[in-house]
Scaffold this motif. Structure first.
Motif, PDB file in Angstrom:
ATOM      1  N   ARG A  61      -3.675  10.717  -0.116  1.00 44.85           N
ATOM      2  CA  ARG A  61      -4.192  10.411  -0.860  1.00 44.85           C
ATOM      3  C   ARG A  61      -3.448   8.420  -0.631  1.00 44.85           C
ATOM      4  N   CYS A  62      -3.947   7.364  -1.578  1.00 47.22           N
ATOM      5  CA  CYS A  62      -3.463   5.992  -0.880  1.00 47.22           C
ATOM      6  C   CYS A  62      -3.829   5.153  -2.422  1.00 47.22           C
ATOM      7  N   VAL A  63      -2.655   4.381  -2.431  1.00 48.93           N
ATOM      8  CA  VAL A  63      -2.803   3.367  -3.593  1.00 48.93           C
ATOM      9  C   VAL A  63      -2.960   2.112  -2.628  1.00 48.93           C
ATOM     10  N   PRO A  64      -3.956   1.165  -3.215  1.00 50.60           N
ATOM     11  CA  PRO A  64      -4.297   0.410  -1.731  1.00 50.60           C
ATOM     12  C   PRO A  64      -3.502  -1.194  -3.112  1.00 50.60           C
ATOM     13  N   ILE A  65      -3.045  -2.314  -2.446  1.00 52.98           N
ATOM     14  CA  ILE A  65      -3.382  -3.476  -2.568  1.00 52.98           C
ATOM     15  C   ILE A  65      -3.948  -3.808  -4.070  1.00 52.98           C
ATOM     16  N   PHE A  69      -1.343  -2.490   5.593  1.00 52.18           N
ATOM     17  CA  PHE A  69      -0.992  -0.333   6.211  1.00 52.18           C
ATOM     18  C   PHE A  69       0.434   0.299   4.960  1.00 52.18           C
ATOM     19  N   GLY A  70      -0.403   1.086   4.796  1.00 52.22           N
ATOM     20  CA  GLY A  70       0.789   2.346   4.207  1.00 52.22           C
ATOM     21  C   GLY A  70       1.545   2.540   4.946  1.00 52.22           C
ATOM     22  N   TYR A 122      -2.120   9.333   9.790  1.00 52.95           N
ATOM     23  CA  TYR A 122      -3.324   8.792   8.956  1.00 52.95           C
ATOM     24  C   TYR A 122      -2.530   8.107   8.254  1.00 52.95           C
ATOM     25  N   PHE A 123      -2.662   6.421   8.427  1.00 53.51           N
ATOM     26  CA  PHE A 123      -2.208   5.123   8.014  1.00 53.51           C
ATOM     27  C   PHE A 123      -3.699   4.413   6.981  1.00 53.51           C
ATOM     28  N   CYS A 124      -3.275   4.854   5.832  1.00 55.96           N
ATOM     29  CA  CYS A 124      -4.583   3.467   5.160  1.00 55.96           C
ATOM     30  C   CYS A 124      -4.381   2.085   5.092  1.00 55.96           C
ATOM     31  N   ALA A 125      -4.551   1.464   4.473  1.00 57.28           N
ATOM     32  CA  ALA A 125      -4.498  -0.262   4.933  1.00 57.28           C
ATOM     33  C   ALA A 125      -5.578  -0.598   3.835  1.00 57.28           C
ATOM     34  N   SER A 126      -5.013  -1.642   3.316  1.00 55.32           N
ATOM     35  CA  SER A 126      -6.393  -2.572   2.824  1.00 55.32           C
ATOM     36  C   SER A 126      -5.991  -4.182   2.846  1.00 55.32           C
ATOM     37  N   VAL A 158       1.214  -1.199  -0.069  1.00 60.81           N
ATOM     38  CA  VAL A 158       0.057  -0.091  -0.108  1.00 60.81           C
ATOM     39  C   VAL A 158       1.094   1.738  -0.067  1.00 60.81           C
ATOM     40  N   THR A 159       0.504   1.962  -1.185  1.00 61.82           N
ATOM     41  CA  THR A 159       1.787   3.054  -1.022  1.00 61.82           C
ATOM     42  C   THR A 159       0.879   4.803  -0.608  1.00 61.82           C
ATOM     43  N   GLN A 160       1.310   5.715   0.155  1.00 58.91           N
ATOM     44  CA  GLN A 160       0.664   6.419   0.557  1.00 58.91           C
ATOM     45  C   GLN A 160       1.832   8.280  -0.006  1.00 58.91           C
TER      46      GLN A 160
END
Lengths: 116, 109
Positions: free
Chosen positions: A22-26, A107-108, A90-94, A4-6
């Motif tokens: 912004r986030c790009v999930p897997i 997690f990113g 702030y963490f993005c996750a998928s 995951v990239t943020q």
């Protein structure tokens, strides 16, 4: 290994301004999440997103926050009218697979948001 | 009442020691359980899922006790690289996950 990239890694914003994280999930994951972690405190769930809509949200996720998946790859968190207390990581996750199956999340590496 | 509770520590142990962490959860309907580790100012990284029958991954053993509503993590033969904060994570239902505050571990040479 997919990740995951943020972006950005660090965002500095004046109080009252709007920010978009912004986030790009897997790529083959179906469930997307935003969390925040205030310095020295625990990771707190904000929102989960599935099939282009919010599936769960916490009390923290009020009208100031919104999420969007504007295209097939990005997942964004918008914070309107930022406050000092929004300063956090702030963490993005998928995660993949079925609702309720409790698949682990990836997690990113987070966006550090600093409100001045 | 907190959904997930952990002893924050810190735990300071010598290299090679065995250390155990516990985590309790409040909701008996909790479905899935995980241990994550978090290094300072980094993202949480999945260490292992916790299965009902207990599971092991190398030096790490996780156990679940549904009756008492706790999960545990055992680390054998501690390495310096094990120094981190260990997060207990519980999924109650749907896609909301609750994190504990974490237990800090420092492995000392």
């Amino acid at each position: 290994e997919p990740e995951v990239t943020q972006t950005p890694s660090h965002q500095v914003t004046q109080m009252g301004q709007e920010v978009i994280l912004r986030c790009v999930p897997i790529s083959n994951h179906l469930y997307f999440y935003w969390y925040r972690q205030i310095l020295g405190q625990k990771v707190e769930f904000l929102v989960s997103f599935y099939n282009n809509e919010i599936s769960e949200k916490s009390e923290i996720f009020d009208d100031q926050f919104s999420v969007e998946r504007p295209d097939g790859s990005n997942f964004t968190l918008k914070i309107r009218s930022t406050k000092l207390e929004d300063s956090a990581m702030y963490f993005c996750a998928s995660s993949e697979a079925l609702r309720g199956s409790g698949q682990p999340q990836h997690f990113g590496d987070g966006t550090r948001l600093s409100i001045l | 009442r907190k959904e997930v509770e952990q002893d924050p520590g810190p735990f300071n142990v010598p290299e090679g020691a065995t250390v155990a962490f516990n985590c309790t959860y409040s909701n008996s309907a909790s479905q899935s359980f995980f241990w994550y580790r978090q290094d300072c100012r980094k993202e949480p990284k999945l260490l292992m899922s916790v299965y009902s029958s207990g599971n092991e991954d190398g030096r790490f053993t996780a156990q679940l006790n549904r009756a008492s509503q706790y999960i545990s993590l055992l680390i054998r033969d501690s390495k310096l690289s094990d120094s981190a904060t260990y997060l207990c994570v519980v999924n109650v239902a749907g896609n909301q996950f609750y994190f504990g505050t974490g237990t800090s571990l420092t492995v000392i040479p």
